[in-house]
Design a protein around this motif. Structure first.
Motif, PDB file in Angstrom:
ATOM      1  N   ALA A 208       0.779  -1.136  -0.060  1.00  0.00           N
ATOM      2  CA  ALA A 208       0.055   0.024  -0.142  1.00  0.00           C
ATOM      3  C   ALA A 208       0.725   1.343  -0.001  1.00  0.00           C
ATOM      4  O   ALA A 208       0.449   2.397   0.148  1.00  0.00           O
ATOM      5  CB  ALA A 208      -1.004   0.019   1.220  1.00  0.00           C
ATOM      6  N   GLY A 209       2.271   1.239   0.030  1.00  0.00           N
ATOM      7  CA  GLY A 209       3.130   2.279  -0.166  1.00  0.00           C
ATOM      8  C   GLY A 209       3.878   2.616   0.898  1.00  0.00           C
ATOM      9  O   GLY A 209       4.470   3.822   0.867  1.00  0.00           O
ATOM     10  N   CYS A 210       3.664   1.889   2.119  1.00  0.00           N
ATOM     11  CA  CYS A 210       4.548   2.312   3.207  1.00  0.00           C
ATOM     12  C   CYS A 210       6.029   1.866   3.129  1.00  0.00           C
ATOM     13  O   CYS A 210       6.337   0.992   2.590  1.00  0.00           O
ATOM     14  CB  CYS A 210       4.018   1.686   4.364  1.00  0.00           C
ATOM     15  N   GLU A 211       6.668   2.526   3.972  1.00  0.00           N
ATOM     16  CA  GLU A 211       8.288   2.170   4.289  1.00  0.00           C
ATOM     17  C   GLU A 211       8.100   1.013   5.543  1.00  0.00           C
ATOM     18  O   GLU A 211       7.721   1.468   6.370  1.00  0.00           O
ATOM     19  CB  GLU A 211       8.981   3.511   4.333  1.00  0.00           C
ATOM     20  N   PRO A 212       8.735  -0.124   5.427  1.00  0.00           N
ATOM     21  CA  PRO A 212       8.765  -1.118   6.248  1.00  0.00           C
ATOM     22  C   PRO A 212       9.802  -1.023   7.542  1.00  0.00           C
ATOM     23  O   PRO A 212      10.935  -0.445   7.036  1.00  0.00           O
ATOM     24  CB  PRO A 212       8.915  -2.375   5.685  1.00  0.00           C
ATOM     25  N   ALA A 213       9.566  -1.501   8.614  1.00  0.00           N
ATOM     26  CA  ALA A 213      10.670  -1.725   9.557  1.00  0.00           C
ATOM     27  C   ALA A 213      10.048  -2.848  10.292  1.00  0.00           C
ATOM     28  O   ALA A 213       8.849  -3.007  10.796  1.00  0.00           O
ATOM     29  CB  ALA A 213      10.711  -0.538  10.270  1.00  0.00           C
ATOM     30  N   VAL A 214      11.137  -3.803  11.054  1.00  0.00           N
ATOM     31  CA  VAL A 214      10.735  -4.913  11.726  1.00  0.00           C
ATOM     32  C   VAL A 214      11.945  -4.877  12.651  1.00  0.00           C
ATOM     33  O   VAL A 214      12.955  -5.175  12.396  1.00  0.00           O
ATOM     34  CB  VAL A 214      10.829  -6.181  10.956  1.00  0.00           C
ATOM     35  N   TYR A 215      11.525  -4.548  14.020  1.00  0.00           N
ATOM     36  CA  TYR A 215      12.651  -4.409  14.888  1.00  0.00           C
ATOM     37  C   TYR A 215      11.807  -4.576  16.332  1.00  0.00           C
ATOM     38  O   TYR A 215      10.745  -4.708  16.705  1.00  0.00           O
ATOM     39  CB  TYR A 215      13.279  -3.261  15.128  1.00  0.00           C
ATOM     40  N   GLY A 216      12.666  -4.866  17.675  1.00  0.00           N
ATOM     41  CA  GLY A 216      12.164  -4.850  18.717  1.00  0.00           C
ATOM     42  C   GLY A 216      12.169  -6.222  19.412  1.00  0.00           C
ATOM     43  O   GLY A 216      12.214  -7.375  18.498  1.00  0.00           O
ATOM     44  N   ASP A 217      11.764  -6.330  20.530  1.00  0.00           N
ATOM     45  CA  ASP A 217      11.576  -7.735  21.166  1.00  0.00           C
ATOM     46  C   ASP A 217      10.410  -8.448  20.667  1.00  0.00           C
ATOM     47  O   ASP A 217       9.368  -8.074  20.350  1.00  0.00           O
ATOM     48  CB  ASP A 217      10.954  -7.490  22.579  1.00  0.00           C
TER      49      ASP A 217
END
Length: 280
Positions: A208-217
């Motif tokens: 849908a056009g978002c910039e992704p991030a995957v982080y954290g516990d």
């Protein structure tokens, strides 16, 4: 044929795409994948009717299923992609006006007589979100956490907006068939989508056009089945999608593969695949 096909209103979306009744959609003669999956489309112990077809979003689950000796696969593309085609303007804003981060907490699951909760250090996660995100953050909780005050309130007390998109339903009851509509509308207004585990929402957000991030516990899920391979396997196979600053072109290419963009089909072909030309 199976009530999982109703999850998140996916069967309803495909019926609408085919020009059929999306309030009371015709049956799908098999099992439709309902979320991003690192295996063959379903959990390792899912029971199937003999001879039933398995409709998966992309070719990778089909290949993994074949390697396990399973057959009767058909690749359809994710229902969310069809919804995006059906609703090209829903929630859309100019890219320059997108703002903030829609942050998805990895969630547990629930069903009558069974289910699993998540356990982890929410305060530590909140601290890391604050350190990382430069714009306002909205926390999306699945209903299994939204309805747990001890989870919801810790994010509300931290000053985040906290939302819930609804319930996926169970045994044809309680399905919010507008679940994915609400998600799509939200995604198109945010600049970033993030989560503490690589999961379906990340792929939807990128599409849908978002910039992704995957982080954290990543937190722990009660009874997490080791046959999936855990976070170690995800890091090995999808490592390019883990981190706080992910290359957007790479993310989009992987998303297209995982959601099965190349496998989308015209309505006439889908009606034929599901035997919807001559329905009950």
């Amino acid at each position: 044929m199976h009530h999982h096909n109703f999850y998140y209103g996916q069967q309803h979306i495909l019926a609408r795409y085919c020009g059929l009744d999306d309030e009371f959609p015709p049956r799908i003669p098999g099992y439709l994948q309902h979320g991003w999956n690192v295996g063959c489309g379903w959990n390792p112990v899912h029971e199937f009717f003999d001879g039933a077809w398995r409709y998966v979003w992309s070719d990778a689950p089909r290949r993994r299923g074949h390697s396990l000796g399973r057959r009767n696969y058909a690749v359809t593309g994710a229902p969310m992609l069809y919804l995006m085609d059906l609703e090209p303007d829903l929630g859309r804003v100019p890219d320059a006006e997108r703002k903030g981060t829609l942050w998805f907490l990895f969630h547990g699951w629930d069903a009558p007589g069974m289910g699993a909760k998540i356990h982890g250090d929410h305060q530590r996660l909140i601290d890391e979100i604050r350190e990382t995100e430069s714009e306002p953050v909205t926390i999306s909780l699945y209903y299994t956490e939204y309805e747990r005050p001890e989870v919801r309130r810790v994010y509300e007390d931290a000053g985040f907006d906290v939302i819930c998109f609804g319930k996926r339903g169970w045994n044809y009851e309680g399905t919010d068939r507008k679940f994915l509509y609400k998600q799509l509308k939200a995604f198109r207004g945010f600049k970033r989508v993030a989560s503490n585990r690589l999961a379906t929402a990340i792929f939807y957000g990128v599409a849908a056009g978002c910039e992704p991030a995957v982080y954290g516990d990543a937190m722990e899920l009660e009874g997490d089945n080791p046959l999936f391979g855990g976070q170690t396997r995800i890091a090995r196979l999808w490592g390019d999608l883990l981190g706080k600053d992910i290359d957007l072109a790479t993310a989009r290419a992987i998303t297209d593969d995982e959601l099965g963009k190349a496998w989308m089909m015209p309505p006439a072909e889908m009606r034929m695949l599901f035997d919807w030309n001559q329905r009950d």
